[in-house]
Design an enzyme around this catalytic site. Structure first.
Site, short mmCIF file in Angstrom:
data_model
loop_
_atom_site.label_atom_id
_atom_site.label_comp_id
_atom_site.label_asym_id
_atom_site.label_seq_id
_atom_site.Cartn_x
_atom_site.Cartn_y
_atom_site.Cartn_z
N HIS A 246 36.95 50.42 48.09
CA HIS A 246 35.53 49.95 48.33
C HIS A 246 34.95 51.07 48.58
O HIS A 246 35.22 52.28 49.44
CB HIS A 246 35.67 49.27 49.83
CG HIS A 246 34.08 48.44 49.66
ND1 HIS A 246 34.03 47.52 49.04
CD2 HIS A 246 33.12 48.80 50.69
CE1 HIS A 246 32.69 46.87 49.69
NE2 HIS A 246 32.34 47.81 50.46
N ASP B 166 37.07 42.38 41.10
CA ASP B 166 36.18 41.96 42.38
C ASP B 166 35.87 40.61 42.59
O ASP B 166 35.45 40.05 41.46
CB ASP B 166 34.99 42.71 42.34
CG ASP B 166 34.63 43.41 43.69
OD1 ASP B 166 35.20 43.13 44.66
OD2 ASP B 166 33.53 43.92 43.56
N ASP B 167 36.32 39.93 43.45
CA ASP B 167 35.97 38.51 43.74
C ASP B 167 36.49 37.70 42.86
O ASP B 167 35.99 36.56 42.64
CB ASP B 167 34.26 38.46 43.90
CG ASP B 167 33.91 39.04 45.06
OD1 ASP B 167 34.51 39.74 45.72
OD2 ASP B 167 32.78 38.57 45.50
N ASP C 131 40.97 41.07 44.38
CA ASP C 131 41.09 41.81 45.65
C ASP C 131 40.78 40.47 46.72
O ASP C 131 41.39 40.54 47.88
CB ASP C 131 39.99 42.52 45.96
CG ASP C 131 38.54 42.20 45.91
OD1 ASP C 131 38.24 40.98 45.09
OD2 ASP C 131 37.47 42.91 45.93
N HIS C 132 40.47 39.28 46.21
CA HIS C 132 40.36 37.95 47.17
C HIS C 132 39.57 36.93 46.14
O HIS C 132 39.32 37.06 45.30
CB HIS C 132 39.68 38.11 48.41
CG HIS C 132 38.44 38.79 48.30
ND1 HIS C 132 37.02 38.08 47.76
CD2 HIS C 132 37.80 40.07 48.68
CE1 HIS C 132 36.27 39.00 47.61
NE2 HIS C 132 36.53 40.20 48.09
N CYS D 24 35.99 42.54 50.60
CA CYS D 24 36.32 43.66 49.67
C CYS D 24 36.86 44.66 50.42
O CYS D 24 37.94 45.32 50.11
CB CYS D 24 35.03 44.23 48.88
SG CYS D 24 34.38 42.71 47.59
#
Length: 671
Positions: free
Chosen positions: A131, A38-39, A327-328, A77
């Protein structure tokens, strides 16, 4: 015109021909491990970050293909995960926020794990993959995607608990949150629990010796905020060694609609205490340094857990396809911004690593890295120097010293691919590498199409990387004299320019070790599918030549092509032309979206057109441009100078805008 029936007969004949001279191996399907963080932006040693201490992910990279320019389709997300798990872009899923479920809102699209499940795999999930909430129907997309109930760590329920020690000695809900693990609610942290569950699941699967292949997805929460991690990891990053962002100022010429005011940070106790003005007030340097330290420390914490997971997989299931992604991205003070919520490079670029599977005997695991995982964080013995988390480094990687960063002295480099790729490419790539039926390209209106892709398989890149990795590995497996040559021919489908829905046969090259898979590939989206055929000892080279001769007799054969993207695409919604708290311009509800920032990244430029957007039809008005951004990566790789209004760039801007309007379907070249 070519005869479709004749083509189908040729495919059938080829398959039968191969099966006659070889044996079908029913257990040939590889296991698949998908790791999602995540992130996570590419703050990893294998991506050249000199500060990052991530030996386990780096070790994975050394046996893998590292995609150095990979991009998310939206820096949030829910939309990003729904996008890459369905291989559809946000305008198709119609998800720009976290308030709807794609199956009801846009179409009954088949997900990545669902596709594997429907093709004979046992699918399981631990941690954050979909998510949570309505985005995945409050069920992680059950009963569609998973063969068993997804696992979520119990301590995730305490995500926002006030457990962060403040300067006043009290506990708060803060961004910066190093903790003593055993003192936390539940006596642990979510990612530790997810790792333990995943390792236990793998060991159980190994004991049961199940013949069915598995698709296991493991999702890690950190470095998502709050930056909550075992405090020992701060020792890896002394605050005096943590640099500030080199471009920590508002970019010149940035339109207000593009600005991310980092609303999700401002309400936290530690940030609120700084009394930073809205929306452009800068983070004080001293605290910016702490947040950057926390992000790196949280990333090393996650890396240590991934090491334990990879060590287990490597030991029990060495022939496993492993995909590792974020995810980004996440802004760490660049452009005076924090968090995600923008179209900048730092928000959209992600790590993307794929390790292909290799067929081996059970006793031969040569070529895989050795992964180190520390002692459990809530055990009493894990209380010393933070460097103890990485006191052992794989000797295979050619290192002589013990410090954590010694992992970077490897004599063997990872295979890097610098072409442009996207997270929507993940689904078709894994399908291709696993040998499942290929995904067709989505039509322009795919709302009624359950299975298709808006991405492109990268399997041809991964397969060629495997050749390079094997050629660079001193230890090689024994090959019998009757096995296929190291560089064996591959049977491909080449797209016909006159009718891309139909295809024609051609010949290409790829590496196969020990066994061979006769493949067919649709290069419109770059996919191939093995027929899972094993080599026979009865003169395979001669049989191979007969197949080639058979194919080459047909007049419609052309040379094989490989697909490469000329551009990739991201987007971000805004409720209005200026930053706002209510509605939240960082995370607007779809009903409030009036402007959509469509961003195209080419090899040289990033161009973003902020367009008027209809939130009822989900369509932009290309004739109504609210604002523009253009960054020339040749002279401005950090995207600090918006040159959209410069006369010198008029032609360049016109060209990239035209590419943006034509869209992703026209952004592929063949070679």
């Amino acid at each position: 015109m070519w005869n479709k029936d004749l083509m189908e007969n040729r495919i059938s004949l080829l398959a039968v021909f191969a099966l006659v001279v070889t044996g079908v191996c029913g257990s040939d399907q590889p296991n698949v491990l998908l790791i999602v963080v995540d992130d996570l932006r590419p703050v990893l040693g294998c991506y050249g970050d000199s500060l990052a201490i991530t030996p386990n992910i780096d070790a994975l990279a050394h046996d893998s293909t590292v995609f150095t320019r990979a991009y998310a389709q939206q820096a949030l997300c829910g939309p990003s995960r729904t996008s890459f798990l369905t291989s559809r872009r946000p305008d198709t899923t119609r998800l720009y926020d976290v308030h709807s479920y794609w199956r009801r809102h846009a179409g009954n699209f088949t997900s990545l794990p669902q596709y594997f499940k429907e093709n004979g795999y046992h699918t399981a999930s631990a941690g954050k993959i979909f998510h949570p909430g309505i985005v995945s129907n409050h069920s992680d997309d059950q009963p569609y995607s998973w063969s068993e109930t997804p696992y979520h760590p119990p301590t995730q329920a305490h995500k926002q608990d006030p457990v962060c020690l403040g300067p006043d000695g009290s506990l708060h809900t803060s961004i910066y949150c190093p903790v003593q693990v055993e003192e936390q609610p539940g006596g642990s942290l979510p990612d530790i629990e997810t790792t333990r569950y995943s390792v236990s699941w793998l060991k159980k699967w190994g004991r049961e010796a199940a013949a069915q292949p598995f698709f296991l997805a493991v999702g890690y929460h950190k470095p998502h905020i709050p930056l909550k991690f075992p405090k020992q990891f701060l020792d890896l990053y002394p605050i005096s060694s943590v640099p500030l962002a080199p471009n920590r100022w508002l970019p010149k010429g940035l339109p207000p609609v593009a600005w991310n005011p980092w609303n999700d940070l401002r309400w936290r106790a530690d940030i609120a205490a700084l009394n930073v003005s809205f929306p452009y007030g800068p983070m004080p340097d001293f605290y910016a340094r702490y947040i950057r330290q926390g992000y790196y420390a949280a990333t090393s914490y996650t890396d240590s857990l991934i090491g334990e997971l990879l060590a287990t997989v490597n030991h029990l299931f060495p022939d496993t396809i492993i995909a590792f992604i974020g995810d980004h991205g996440w802004s760490l003070g660049e452009h005076q911004e924090w968090s995600k919520f923008s179209n900048f490079e730092v928000s959209t670029q992600v790590p993307f690593i794929i390790r292909n599977w290799r067929r081996r005997t059970h006793n031969n695991t040569a070529g895989h890295g050795t992964y180190h995982h520390p002692q459990s964080f809530n055990q009493p013995e894990y209380s010393g120097n933070g460097h103890s988390a990485y006191e052992h480094v794989s000797s295979r990687m050619g290192c002589e010293s013990v410090p954590p960063k010694s992992v970077k002295c490897s004599k063997r480099k990872a295979v890097e691919y610098s072409g442009l790729v996207e997270l929507v490419d993940l689904f078709p790539t894994l399908v291709d590498l696993a040998g499942l039926p290929i995904l067709p390209q989505c039509p322009k209106d795919s709302s009624q199409v359950r299975v298709c892709t808006e991405g492109m398989s990268l399997s041809h890149v991964v397969q060629r990387s495997l050749q390079t990795l094997n050629s660079n590995t001193k230890h090689s497996t024994h090959r019998s004299t009757n096995s296929w040559d190291v560089m064996t021919n591959e049977i491909l489908i080449n797209p016909s320019e006159s009718n891309k829905e139909n295809s024609i046969w051609s010949i290409g090259r790829e590496h196969m070790a020990e066994t061979t898979g006769v493949r067919h590939r649709d290069h419109t989206v770059g996919r191939s599918m093995p027929l899972s055929v094993e080599t026979s000892k009865a003169e395979p080279q001669q049989m191979h030549q007969k197949i080639i001769d058979l194919l080459e007799t047909e007049r419609y054969f052309k040379p094989a092509t490989y697909a490469e993207k000329k551009a990739v695409f991201s987007q971000y919604p805004r409720p209005g032309p200026t930053p706002s708290r209510n509605p939240d311009s960082d995370q607007p509800h779809t009903r409030d979206v009036t402007i959509m920032g469509y961003s195209i990244r080419t090899h040289r430029f990033r161009y973003t057109a902020w367009l008027k957007f209809n939130n009822q039809t989900y369509r932009p008005d290309y004739k109504h441009i609210v604002a523009e951004e253009l960054y020339d990566h040749k002279t401005d790789p950090q995207e600090d100078h918006n040159v959209a209004g410069k006369r010198f760039y008029t032609r360049h801007k016109r060209e990239v805008y035209s590419m943006l309007v034509r869209g992703w379907r026209e952004a592929v070249r063949y070679s």
